[in-house]
Design a protein around this motif. Structure first.
Motif, PDB file in Angstrom:
ATOM      1  N   ILE A 414       0.868  -1.142   0.077  1.00  0.00           N
ATOM      2  CA  ILE A 414      -0.096   0.298   0.045  1.00  0.00           C
ATOM      3  C   ILE A 414       0.863   1.359  -0.071  1.00  0.00           C
ATOM      4  CG2 ILE A 414      -1.821   1.176   1.388  1.00  0.00           C
ATOM      5  CD1 ILE A 414      -2.479  -1.506   2.595  1.00  0.00           C
ATOM      6  N   ARG A 415       1.995   1.206   0.921  1.00  0.00           N
ATOM      7  CA  ARG A 415       2.988   2.310   0.683  1.00  0.00           C
ATOM      8  C   ARG A 415       3.320   2.894  -0.517  1.00  0.00           C
ATOM      9  NH1 ARG A 415       7.119   0.519   3.633  1.00  0.00           N
ATOM     10  NH2 ARG A 415       6.441   0.842   5.564  1.00  0.00           N
ATOM     11  N   GLU A 416       3.763   1.808  -1.373  1.00  0.00           N
ATOM     12  CA  GLU A 416       4.283   1.951  -2.755  1.00  0.00           C
ATOM     13  C   GLU A 416       3.424   2.742  -3.511  1.00  0.00           C
ATOM     14  OE1 GLU A 416       6.079  -0.698  -6.567  1.00  0.00           O
ATOM     15  OE2 GLU A 416       5.409  -1.803  -4.417  1.00  0.00           O
ATOM     16  N   ARG A 417       1.987   2.285  -3.493  1.00  0.00           N
ATOM     17  CA  ARG A 417       0.963   3.096  -4.242  1.00  0.00           C
ATOM     18  C   ARG A 417       0.930   4.593  -3.610  1.00  0.00           C
ATOM     19  NH1 ARG A 417      -2.056  -1.529  -3.832  1.00  0.00           N
ATOM     20  NH2 ARG A 417      -3.201  -0.645  -2.134  1.00  0.00           N
ATOM     21  N   VAL A 418       0.687   4.749  -2.452  1.00  0.00           N
ATOM     22  CA  VAL A 418       0.636   6.160  -1.760  1.00  0.00           C
ATOM     23  C   VAL A 418       2.171   6.862  -2.198  1.00  0.00           C
ATOM     24  CG1 VAL A 418       0.861   7.186   0.572  1.00  0.00           C
ATOM     25  CG2 VAL A 418      -0.550   5.362   0.284  1.00  0.00           C
ATOM     26  N   SER A 419       3.251   6.279  -2.138  1.00  0.00           N
ATOM     27  CA  SER A 419       4.535   6.880  -2.535  1.00  0.00           C
ATOM     28  C   SER A 419       4.556   7.371  -3.735  1.00  0.00           C
ATOM     29  CB  SER A 419       5.868   6.297  -2.341  1.00  0.00           C
ATOM     30  OG  SER A 419       5.629   5.921  -0.640  1.00  0.00           O
ATOM     31  N   ASN A 420       3.929   6.574  -4.900  1.00  0.00           N
ATOM     32  CA  ASN A 420       4.014   7.105  -6.019  1.00  0.00           C
ATOM     33  C   ASN A 420       2.891   8.211  -6.235  1.00  0.00           C
ATOM     34  OD1 ASN A 420       5.548   4.975  -6.999  1.00  0.00           O
ATOM     35  ND2 ASN A 420       4.016   3.450  -7.545  1.00  0.00           N
ATOM     36  N   ALA A 421       1.843   8.298  -5.625  1.00  0.00           N
ATOM     37  CA  ALA A 421       1.008   9.306  -5.745  1.00  0.00           C
ATOM     38  C   ALA A 421       1.567  10.471  -5.117  1.00  0.00           C
ATOM     39  CB  ALA A 421      -0.465   8.954  -4.979  1.00  0.00           C
ATOM     40  N   ARG A 422       2.264  10.475  -4.201  1.00  0.00           N
ATOM     41  CA  ARG A 422       2.801  11.644  -3.479  1.00  0.00           C
ATOM     42  C   ARG A 422       4.048  12.279  -4.423  1.00  0.00           C
ATOM     43  NH1 ARG A 422       2.915  12.570   2.251  1.00  0.00           N
ATOM     44  NH2 ARG A 422       1.019  11.970   3.121  1.00  0.00           N
TER      45      ARG A 422
END
Length: 511
Positions: A414-422
């Motif tokens: 989940i953090r990977e998707r969040v980091s990409n969005a950030r």
């Protein structure tokens, strides 16, 4: 003889230089010491600690009247961090220490009666200030040396005893400066947080938390007791992007001032998660005292502030959250002046739907009257709710989900998707001071969150049905932009906007 020693003190979030001037006249029938420059009681009591430490270390206390001036004299000083520099200055004043050895150094530390050096709070901002003022060296208590050594570009000398400090300043003893590779320390000290993989069910709430993490949005969870609101909130830091070194230093600085740093971990590298009790006071939440210290909102800087049992907090306490939620900082005013602490946090609030907690729960019957429910919910003001982007209902999990093994997605994925969005947001706002969708200005919303005709029609219906305020309208567009970023889309479509509208449950007639 006159001697001068450089030290530092904390004022709010920053540090300032204190010049300690010591004039030992050697004139008078009695030996007495006067400390001037607005000292507090702890500094006045340093006369006795310094006198005992000097005697224990074999030094004669200056004869006659000794005046100690803490400059600048118009700022009140607090704490015991001036014990060591005062003792060093007295030794220099009786010609037992060359004055030139003190010119390019800061000295801080508390003295025990036998000359041992005790640690102090706020050593990181003091060391940063010493470096910024051009000092070449800072002498600190040995337990504080690793924390101070995080600052690059200045020699940090850790000492355990007054005699050790004197021998070093005389040149009779060599002490190597603390050497810490910040990059290695940062990369090797990533403590694990609770993982989303442990949560059974609640896929809708997990998705809402992912959206909140991706855009930096505030969120409130509404549901009966035992549905996992606290467990879900505790796992939000695990899906937030890892802290950069600059963020870690700024966060550590706040915790250093408060004295909350762990001895084994002088650098805060995991995003803070603060969960104050609902009996917390205004000063406990925002910060306080005569020389203001950081409160819970500042200790949660770059992390998460979790307020469980949201309506149980005093109304006055909740209302003071408005400034930090809007501006990302908090200003505390006192008679002597005002200080500003950073408070850029994500708010997670959790509440029951009614006083008994079972309104809308198909498993248990609610026994609250409509008036009781209304009074309970009205403890949270409309303007405060408008500042919370996502309102999410958390229902009970089914028997099948409860009895099954956890099979959810891990926090790392989940953090990977969040980091990409950030990262998409960072690139989008590279030419402005905005860094996250949650902080978009009205002008940025107008230019970035453009809607096609279908989306405009859908939003008009939502405005009429939910009676949305202008601030809630902006919040929906911000959340829709974040959902679009998670989907790696450039435009906002109907599915993104529909999902964002779902996260405004407290705007419905039911609430």
């Amino acid at each position: 003889m006159l001697a001068k020693v450089f030290s530092a003190a904390i004022q709010g979030f920053n540090s300032y230089t204190v010049e300690i001037e010591i004039n030992a006249t050697g004139v008078g029938e009695q030996t007495n010491v006067a400390i001037v420059g607005l000292p507090d009681n702890a500094i006045r009591e340093s006369r006795e600690r310094v006198k005992s430490a000097l005697s224990a270390c074999g030094y004669v206390h200056p004869f006659g009247h000794t005046t100690i001036n803490l400059a600048p004299a118009d700022i009140k000083k607090e704490g015991a961090a001036f014990d060591l520099p005062i003792a060093i200055g007295m030794i220099a004043a009786i010609n037992k220490l060359p004055g030139e050895s003190l010119e390019n150094k800061f000295i801080v530390g508390e003295l025990a009666l036998d000359g041992l050096i005790r640690p102090i709070t706020g050593i990181l901002p003091i060391t940063m200030h010493a470096k910024n003022t051009g000092k070449k060296c800072i002498i600190v208590p040995n337990p504080n040396a690793e924390e101070a050594g995080i600052v690059d570009g200045i020699d940090v000398i850790g000492i355990d005893h007054l005699n050790e400090a004197v021998d070093y300043l005389k040149g009779d003893k060599s002490i190597f400066p603390v050497d810490i590779n910040l990059d290695d320390y940062y990369s090797n000290h990533k403590n694990p947080s609770p993982d989303f993989v442990d949560i059974k069910g609640q896929d809708f709430v997990k998705r809402a938390l992912e959206v909140a993490a991706a855009g930096g949005h505030n969120i409130i969870l509404i549901g009966p007791p035992g549905t996992g609101k606290t467990l879900l909130a505790q796992r939000l830091p695990s899906i937030l992007p890892l802290m950069e070194i600059e963020e870690a230093l700024e966060t550590t600085k706040i915790h250093s001032i408060s004295g909350f740093l762990e001895k084994t971990c002088p650098l805060v590298i995991v995003r803070p998660f603060r969960s104050p009790h609902h009996t917390v006071s205004d000063a406990g939440l925002l910060g306080g005292q005569s020389n203001p210290k950081p409160g819970e909102v500042s200790l949660a800087h770059n992390g998460v502030l979790f307020l469980d049992e949201f309506p149980e907090f005093k109304r006055s306490v909740l209302e003071v959250l408005r400034q930090p939620l809007e501006n990302g900082d908090v200003t505390i005013s006192r008679a002597a002046g005002s200080v500003t602490f950073p408070a850029n946090f994500q708010l997670i609030a959790a509440m029951n739907p009614c006083p008994c907690g079972h309104y809308g729960n198909y498993q248990r019957q609610c026994r609250c009257t409509p008036n009781q429910i209304q009074r309970y919910r009205s403890r949270i003001s409309g303007p405060l709710l408008d500042r919370i982007d996502l309102h999410v209902e958390v229902g009970p999990i089914s028997e099948k989900e409860l009895m099954s093994k956890p099979n959810g997605e891990s926090s790392s994925s989940i953090r990977e998707r969040v980091s990409n969005a950030r990262n998409r947001q960072i690139n989008r706002f590279s030419k402005s001071s905005t860094s996250r969708n949650a902080n978009m200005t009205p002008k940025e919303i107008q230019s970035i969150c453009t809607l096609n005709s279908e989306c405009q029609h859908l939003l008009k219906m939502a405005i009429n049905e939910l009676n949305l305020s202008a601030r809630a309208y902006d919040r929906i567009l911000r959340v829709a932009r974040t959902i679009s970023d998670l989907a790696e889309r450039e435009d906002i479509d109907e599915s993104h906007l529909s999902e964002a509208i779902q996260y405004r449950s407290l705007d419905r007639q039911l609430w």
